[in-house]
Scaffold this motif. Structure first.
Motif, PDB file in Angstrom:
ATOM      1  N   ASP A 142       0.485  -1.120  -0.146  1.00 44.41           N
ATOM      2  CA  ASP A 142      -0.119  -0.208   0.579  1.00 44.41           C
ATOM      3  C   ASP A 142       0.686   1.380  -0.232  1.00 44.41           C
ATOM      4  OD1 ASP A 142      -3.097   0.681   1.075  1.00 44.41           O
ATOM      5  OD2 ASP A 142      -1.699   1.848   1.373  1.00 44.41           O
ATOM      6  N   HIS A 143       0.890   2.727  -1.171  1.00 40.97           N
ATOM      7  CA  HIS A 143       1.209   3.198  -1.162  1.00 40.97           C
ATOM      8  C   HIS A 143       1.454   4.204   0.444  1.00 40.97           C
ATOM      9  CE1 HIS A 143      -1.615   6.470  -2.524  1.00 40.97           C
ATOM     10  NE2 HIS A 143      -2.512   5.665  -1.608  1.00 40.97           N
ATOM     11  N   SER A 144       0.420   3.955   1.364  1.00 38.52           N
ATOM     12  CA  SER A 144       0.708   4.341   2.259  1.00 38.52           C
ATOM     13  C   SER A 144       1.863   4.184   3.528  1.00 38.52           C
ATOM     14  CB  SER A 144      -0.686   4.958   2.533  1.00 38.52           C
ATOM     15  OG  SER A 144      -1.566   3.260   3.445  1.00 38.52           O
ATOM     16  N   MET A 145       1.633   2.909   3.111  1.00 39.37           N
ATOM     17  CA  MET A 145       2.902   2.585   4.330  1.00 39.37           C
ATOM     18  C   MET A 145       4.397   3.149   3.743  1.00 39.37           C
ATOM     19  SD  MET A 145       3.522  -1.467   3.437  1.00 39.37           S
ATOM     20  CE  MET A 145       2.851  -2.648   3.725  1.00 39.37           C
ATOM     21  N   ASN A 146       5.409   2.939   5.046  1.00 39.55           N
ATOM     22  CA  ASN A 146       6.251   3.611   5.048  1.00 39.55           C
ATOM     23  C   ASN A 146       7.337   2.571   4.227  1.00 39.55           C
ATOM     24  OD1 ASN A 146       7.990   2.667   7.169  1.00 39.55           O
ATOM     25  ND2 ASN A 146       7.025   3.930   8.523  1.00 39.55           N
ATOM     26  N   ILE A 151      10.136  -3.169   4.045  1.00 46.63           N
ATOM     27  CA  ILE A 151      11.109  -3.807   4.681  1.00 46.63           C
ATOM     28  C   ILE A 151      10.507  -4.865   5.167  1.00 46.63           C
ATOM     29  CG2 ILE A 151      13.799  -4.238   5.130  1.00 46.63           C
ATOM     30  CD1 ILE A 151      13.607  -1.404   3.595  1.00 46.63           C
ATOM     31  N   ASN A 152      10.536  -4.200   6.416  1.00 42.63           N
ATOM     32  CA  ASN A 152      10.048  -5.091   6.899  1.00 42.63           C
ATOM     33  C   ASN A 152       8.716  -6.752   6.392  1.00 42.63           C
ATOM     34  OD1 ASN A 152      11.319  -3.742   9.273  1.00 42.63           O
ATOM     35  ND2 ASN A 152      10.026  -3.560  10.620  1.00 42.63           N
ATOM     36  N   LEU A 153       7.749  -6.495   6.055  1.00 37.89           N
ATOM     37  CA  LEU A 153       6.432  -7.396   5.615  1.00 37.89           C
ATOM     38  C   LEU A 153       7.379  -8.499   4.451  1.00 37.89           C
ATOM     39  CD1 LEU A 153       3.417  -5.828   5.135  1.00 37.89           C
ATOM     40  CD2 LEU A 153       4.726  -6.764   2.971  1.00 37.89           C
ATOM     41  N   THR A 161       7.715 -17.377   0.852  1.00 38.30           N
ATOM     42  CA  THR A 161       7.574 -17.104  -0.347  1.00 38.30           C
ATOM     43  C   THR A 161       9.047 -16.342  -1.416  1.00 38.30           C
ATOM     44  OG1 THR A 161       7.364 -15.673  -2.259  1.00 38.30           O
ATOM     45  CG2 THR A 161       6.981 -14.856  -0.211  1.00 38.30           C
ATOM     46  N   GLU A 162       9.556 -16.336  -2.036  1.00 43.99           N
ATOM     47  CA  GLU A 162      10.586 -16.273  -2.861  1.00 43.99           C
ATOM     48  C   GLU A 162      11.021 -14.670  -2.362  1.00 43.99           C
ATOM     49  OE1 GLU A 162      13.706 -17.174  -4.249  1.00 43.99           O
ATOM     50  OE2 GLU A 162      13.993 -18.827  -3.780  1.00 43.99           O
ATOM     51  N   ILE A 163      12.229 -14.132  -2.088  1.00 44.06           N
ATOM     52  CA  ILE A 163      11.657 -12.704  -2.480  1.00 44.06           C
ATOM     53  C   ILE A 163      11.759 -12.361  -3.541  1.00 44.06           C
ATOM     54  CG2 ILE A 163      13.778 -10.556  -2.789  1.00 44.06           C
ATOM     55  CD1 ILE A 163      14.069 -11.986  -0.104  1.00 44.06           C
ATOM     56  N   PRO A 164      10.440 -10.955  -3.493  1.00 45.77           N
ATOM     57  CA  PRO A 164      10.197 -10.346  -4.986  1.00 45.77           C
ATOM     58  C   PRO A 164      10.959  -9.881  -6.128  1.00 45.77           C
ATOM     59  CG  PRO A 164       9.910  -9.255  -3.182  1.00 45.77           C
ATOM     60  CD  PRO A 164      10.502 -10.465  -2.390  1.00 45.77           C
ATOM     61  N   TYR A 165      10.751  -9.403  -6.896  1.00 46.90           N
ATOM     62  CA  TYR A 165      11.624  -9.214  -7.190  1.00 46.90           C
ATOM     63  C   TYR A 165      11.651  -7.604  -7.967  1.00 46.90           C
ATOM     64  CZ  TYR A 165      11.521 -13.200 -10.832  1.00 46.90           C
ATOM     65  OH  TYR A 165      11.749 -14.602 -11.245  1.00 46.90           O
ATOM     66  N   TYR A 166      10.324  -7.391  -7.630  1.00 49.04           N
ATOM     67  CA  TYR A 166      10.240  -5.938  -7.586  1.00 49.04           C
ATOM     68  C   TYR A 166       8.607  -5.703  -6.689  1.00 49.04           C
ATOM     69  CZ  TYR A 166      12.703  -5.729 -12.240  1.00 49.04           C
ATOM     70  OH  TYR A 166      13.120  -5.659 -12.717  1.00 49.04           O
ATOM     71  N   ALA A 167       8.662  -4.969  -5.898  1.00 44.41           N
ATOM     72  CA  ALA A 167       7.436  -4.205  -4.826  1.00 44.41           C
ATOM     73  C   ALA A 167       5.992  -3.669  -6.165  1.00 44.41           C
ATOM     74  CB  ALA A 167       7.892  -4.474  -4.010  1.00 44.41           C
ATOM     75  N   SER A 181      12.131  -1.422  -6.443  1.00 42.16           N
ATOM     76  CA  SER A 181      12.812  -2.592  -6.318  1.00 42.16           C
ATOM     77  C   SER A 181      13.502  -2.275  -4.817  1.00 42.16           C
ATOM     78  CB  SER A 181      14.561  -2.272  -7.127  1.00 42.16           C
ATOM     79  OG  SER A 181      15.140  -1.381  -6.753  1.00 42.16           O
ATOM     80  N   LEU A 182      13.563  -3.913  -4.323  1.00 43.00           N
ATOM     81  CA  LEU A 182      14.622  -3.656  -3.015  1.00 43.00           C
ATOM     82  C   LEU A 182      15.484  -3.342  -2.947  1.00 43.00           C
ATOM     83  CD1 LEU A 182      13.784  -5.561  -0.848  1.00 43.00           C
ATOM     84  CD2 LEU A 182      15.738  -7.092  -1.362  1.00 43.00           C
ATOM     85  N   ARG A 183      15.967  -2.300  -3.413  1.00 42.98           N
ATOM     86  CA  ARG A 183      17.221  -1.380  -3.782  1.00 42.98           C
ATOM     87  C   ARG A 183      16.922  -0.126  -3.388  1.00 42.98           C
ATOM     88  NH1 ARG A 183      19.990   1.994  -7.417  1.00 42.98           N
ATOM     89  NH2 ARG A 183      22.052   2.418  -6.861  1.00 42.98           N
ATOM     90  N   ASP A 184      15.479   0.603  -3.644  1.00 40.88           N
ATOM     91  CA  ASP A 184      14.844   1.391  -3.748  1.00 40.88           C
ATOM     92  C   ASP A 184      14.920   1.513  -2.556  1.00 40.88           C
ATOM     93  OD1 ASP A 184      15.497   2.330  -6.506  1.00 40.88           O
ATOM     94  OD2 ASP A 184      13.715   1.183  -6.834  1.00 40.88           O
ATOM     95  N   LEU A 185      14.002   0.153  -1.127  1.00 46.63           N
ATOM     96  CA  LEU A 185      13.556   0.038  -0.637  1.00 46.63           C
ATOM     97  C   LEU A 185      14.466   0.557   0.581  1.00 46.63           C
ATOM     98  CD1 LEU A 185      10.764  -1.682  -0.497  1.00 46.63           C
ATOM     99  CD2 LEU A 185      10.444   0.201  -0.476  1.00 46.63           C
TER     100      LEU A 185
END
Lengths: 444, 444
Positions: A142-146, A151-153, A161-167, A181-185
């Protein structure tokens, strides 16, 4: 069974591609699938029922289509349902799609309600569309998450599950708002809201009804690992991943090459030979009718040929050469249509380009044939007629070879379908007509 | 320039593939590359020198080969070197490989020493091997590290690079010991040593000299995102990633389809037309020589033809039909060789399969042609000769079509190269010989 795989290696490859510690337990499902395919159906059934459902499910997913359908059709509906439930819903839908309606219905009854619903939703999509190949097990945030919450989720979900490619970032109505991407986060301050990270993003996504080959082109063009799929209200439905894209590209290449000459689109050397027969025979019959056209052209000139039988020896050269010239143009054009998004203007410019190449090749080969034939027969008229007919037919072949896929495309057909057969009909009949016609007019 | 891209959309695609917020700054390099290709070389030069080096570098990487070479050759050596330094070393090596030796040398002198060494190391590898396509910017973790240390190291590196697909685990001599995903690391207790996590792993890797198409097959078969590349002592050198594999598969499909008919392996509709001419002409000349063989066969029977000119009208049907039957077998076999690792036994079983299909198609089409021809000419002898010659030549076509790629492969050649031309030579000359020979013996 593992020993079997290693007992017949290709010596060249064996030395360079290495496999470590391939115990049966850790064997890759693709390898198990290969071994299954080498067994009789009865042996397959026995073997698969001894495997645990998870392993059986993964191996069946990797099996070749014809073998897989035969095996799935023989399993008890209960066991088949258990195997499908262990798969991702898109794989399960792909498999069910292929089965006979009655068998499909029997298995459906045994699926748990939630799985059955998810799979039957997926079965609504055209299997050649983005919706038909998408994976629905995706991470939507959800875009209102920080950033920290995100990252915790992700960390919590790692267990299942696998690590997602993209969120994929969605709003409260599940409208797709962006991709991170995980990197952006990881690089963002923990308190930043996801919606703030989406600023000025160049978001690329497709609607569920986009052709799967267009999806493959986008992923290949932009080097993505996955592409999100949305409905017409831009709500997130799923994603197509790069491993599916590789399959799509491989399939498309086979389809193009095979359907060009009238073989089955999805034939492989593993298909039952009767399947291949059924796929190819109609086109061979069409080809007879087509060659009857060029035979009729020759028939019109039987009088000319009876007087000068060398014409019969030379006419296949004209047809052959023009056919080959046309097939070169055909191959380049079909690949162009496969690899890039269709651009009408660019495509017709490409036809002009082929006309140029065809003219140059026609002039050069025509000149060579003129020299050869004149040296052999000392018949100047015959050599001129042959060279002119050859050059003209080669030009025609080039233009036809480049145009046929475009015309098929404009008609909404597969640009490759039987294109080689249509081409040969043209180059044969027009080549024979030009050559024999010029001969009839100028040599008698 | 962005407006240009959107000014000429294909209406059908425009509605379904959506692009959000495509400001020039956030434009994808693949799109910038497309726009560059539409400019004149002078305009390209002007435009590229206004871009910052990073963007210029990414866009040039995405450009079509011929355009890219032309542009790189025109840049000042200083600027070209700066652009190459901003690329990953494997992309830089690919680009330098294509340039003229003198231009390459001039640019090399301007490269910083470290980059020059890395790039020239990569240039040692055969561009068609794993070493030639691998990425050397990889994450290698020492196996004596623990899971928490590994995660910290990855987090520290996030600033400068992408999140790695996989972490490659090496020992103190850089020997590859295993592969772990981010998920494996996150799920392990922090104190666990990486070497303990590698237990019973099914590790798949390739040596640098493995053919890149074999690498593509492995990645595609196992749905990997990357595959590690090692030297002959099993020391880690780099990895091949899935986006490179997509390019390899696309290229291979084009190569197969195009080289089959004697067009250039790497031709596209964007290649200079003179390049295509140069690639295709030799095969067309070979094709003339080949058709001269079948013309000679017909020439032997000129007496027969002069007495019965209808034979000249019918003989192209025999050749055409056998050629088409053979091309169907050819297409399926070339795709088989492209998609799976070569297996000699399986391949020859596939030839038998094609012989079966060819026999059945030959019998059916032969029977149809018999009926058609007898109805038309009421000449029983002619109809029998035609049907028998057609059936036999179709069987020959099927066997030849399936065998030619295998024979080329066994000879160490590209299985597709000019295979269609070789096939047609066989089916034409043997078809003419069988048909005219049977006619000469039985009809007079």
């Amino acid at each position: 069974m593992n020993a079997k795989k290693n007992s017949d290696p290709t010596p060249m490859d064996h030395a360079s591609v290495q496999w470590l510690a391939t115990s049966l337990d850790s064997q890759h499902p693709a390898d198990t699938a290969d071994e299954l395919e080498n067994l009789s159906l009865a042996e397959q059934l026995e073997y698969i029922q001894e495997m645990d459902v998870e392993d059986a499910s993964e191996s069946i997913t990797e099996m070749e289509r014809h073998d897989r359908n035969a095996l799935m059709s023989q399993l008890s509906p209960d066991f088949a349902a258990a195997i499908l439930e262990a798969m991702s819903p898109d794989d399960a839908a792909d498999i069910l799609e292929d089965l006979d309606v009655s068998i499909r219905a029997r298995i459906f009854k045994k699926l748990e309600r939630e799985d059955a619903e998810e799979i039957s939703d997926l079965l609504q999509f055209d299997p050649d569309s983005a919706g038909g190949v998408m994976n629905t097990e995706i991470l939507a945030l959800d875009h209102s998450m920080n950033a920290q919450q995100a990252i915790n989720l992700i960390r919590d979900r790692v267990e299942e599950t696998e690590i997602p490619y993209y969120a994929y970032i969605v709003d409260e109505f599940r409208h797709l708002r962006g991709v991170l991407s995980l990197r952006d986060l990881l690089l963002s301050p923990g308190r930043t809201l996801l919606k703030e990270l989406l600023h000025e993003q160049n978001l690329i996504y497709v609607s569920f009804d986009v052709d799967k080959e267009e999806v493959a082109r986008l992923i290949s063009r932009y080097n993505f690992l996955a592409l999100p799929v949305v409905d017409h209200e831009q709500r997130l439905l799923g994603m197509v991943t790069v491993d599916d894209v590789i399959d799509i590209i491989q399939e498309e290449a086979s389809e193009d090459m095979q359907s060009m000459v009238g073989a089955g689109r999805d034939e492989t050397v593993d298909s039952p030979w009767t399947y291949s027969l059924r796929m190819r025979l109609p086109w061979l019959v069409l080809n007879v009718l087509n060659s009857a056209v060029s035979a009729y052209v020759v028939h019109l000139f039987e009088g000319t040929i009876a007087q000068m039988a060398i014409l019969a020896a030379l006419m296949p050269i004209v047809a052959n050469q023009a056919g080959n010239t046309g097939q070169q143009a055909l191959a380049v054009m079909i690949r162009q249509l496969a690899m890039e998004r269709f651009n009408r203007k660019k495509s017709w410019v490409a036809v002009l380009r082929e006309a140029k190449i065809g003219t140059a090749n026609g002039l050069i080969v025509g000149a060579l044939v003129f020299l050869g034939l004149f040296t052999w027969t000392h018949n100047l008229g015959l050599a001129v007629v042959m060279a002119v007919a050859l050059g003209l037919d080669m030009l025609l072949g080039a233009v036809a070879g480049a145009s046929i896929p475009l015309i098929l495309k404009e008609l909404g057909r597969d640009p490759a379908q039987a294109s080689s057969i249509f081409l040969t009909t043209l180059t044969d009949s027009i080549g024979f007509f030009t050559f024999l016609g010029l001969a009839a007019v100028f040599l008698f």
